[in-house]
Design an enzyme around this catalytic site. Structure first.
Site, short mmCIF file in Angstrom:
data_model
loop_
_atom_site.label_atom_id
_atom_site.label_comp_id
_atom_site.label_asym_id
_atom_site.label_seq_id
_atom_site.Cartn_x
_atom_site.Cartn_y
_atom_site.Cartn_z
N HIS A 137 59.29 66.70 26.58
CA HIS A 137 58.05 66.65 27.35
C HIS A 137 57.02 65.80 26.61
CE1 HIS A 137 54.35 67.97 29.34
NE2 HIS A 137 55.12 68.39 30.34
N GLU B 23 54.02 66.20 25.97
CA GLU B 23 53.18 66.94 25.03
C GLU B 23 53.94 67.22 23.73
OE1 GLU B 23 50.83 68.91 28.79
OE2 GLU B 23 52.23 70.15 27.65
N GLU C 211 57.67 62.04 34.45
CA GLU C 211 56.30 62.54 34.35
C GLU C 211 55.38 61.48 33.77
OE1 GLU C 211 55.99 67.19 34.06
OE2 GLU C 211 56.31 66.31 32.12
#
Length: 248
Positions: free
Chosen positions: A94, A96, A166
């Site tokens: 991800h 993050e 994303e």
């Protein structure tokens, strides 16, 4: 026909009690869906959520794992530890994790390979920053991340991976890529996978979109030809909202 997958990524939210209340609220509302339902929660909630999900169509995933089986890795969790409590999926790479915890394309690949070798379903994330998007580098960035993520992954294992596109600039900002733009990038990712493996394999791999997905836009996003689901952050935290996402 690829089965849609709607996944909630709770990030660093919810206590065990809050998570169980959420499960109680959604279970009757998503029981009849043809969509694969996935909740990815903090490590502390996973055993309780797995227990709560027994006998339902809800699958429970982790948000990260280490690529080694065991060792002196303080604060980390292994694939075997996840399997031991009944977890079936794990989010890998991800943005993050990349931004705040030094995740790299290399560690994403190591974790993806480890997850597959253990029978976990990896949800592998890719996506560009705002600066990269404005520089016209979206497809280059996604190609690099996908090629490296799938390095040394066999033809047989490749179709087991779920990919999540994303765009970093759309995560938690309220901004979202238009459904057409998202579909164009995801179709390109599918082309990259076809070049790595085959058209047949690329057509089997499910590719989600993530980035400020919410009940108001999920139907439009899911109507696109190459988008097979959504990896949802903020809008997955409330039971009513998550139910609407699943029942788009």
């Amino acid at each position: 026909m690829r089965k849609p997958i709607i996944a909630g990524n709770w990030k660093m939210h919810k206590t065990v009690a809050e998570g169980l209340a959420f499960m109680d609220a959604i279970k009757p509302e998503v029981s009849g869906t043809d969509v694969e339902v996935l909740v990815c929660a903090p490590f502390t909630l996973l055993p309780s959520l797995v227990e709560a999900a027994k006998g339902t169509n809800i699958k429970i995933g982790a948000q990260n794992m280490h690529y080694e089986d065991h060792g002196a890795f303080t604060g980390e969790v292994s694939a075997d530890m996840l399997l031991d409590i009944g977890v079936t999926h794990v989010i890998i790479g991800h943005s993050e994790r990349r931004q705040y915890f030094a995740e790299t394309d290399e560690t994403v690949n190591l974790k993806t390979r480890k997850a597959l070798s253990k029978g976990l379903t990896p949800v592998v994330c890719c996506g560009e920053s705002l600066e990269q998007r404005e520089a016209g580098e979206t497809k280059t960035v996604c190609k690099t991340q996908i090629v490296k993520a799938f390095e040394n992954i066999s033809l047989a294992d490749a179709s087991k991976v779920v990919v999540a596109y994303e765009p970093i600039w759309a995560i938690g900002t309220g901004k979202t890529s238009s459904s057409k733009d998202a579909n164009d990038v995801i179709a390109y990712i599918r082309e990259v996978l076809a070049a790595l493996y085959s058209t047949e394999v690329s057509e089997e791999i499910r590719i989600q979109y993530g980035g400020s997905v919410k009940p108001a836009n999920v139907e439009e996003i899911m109507n696109e030809t190459d988008i097979d689901g959504a990896l949802v952050g903020g809008a997955s935290l409330e039971a009513d909202s998550f139910v609407q996402l699943v029942n788009f």
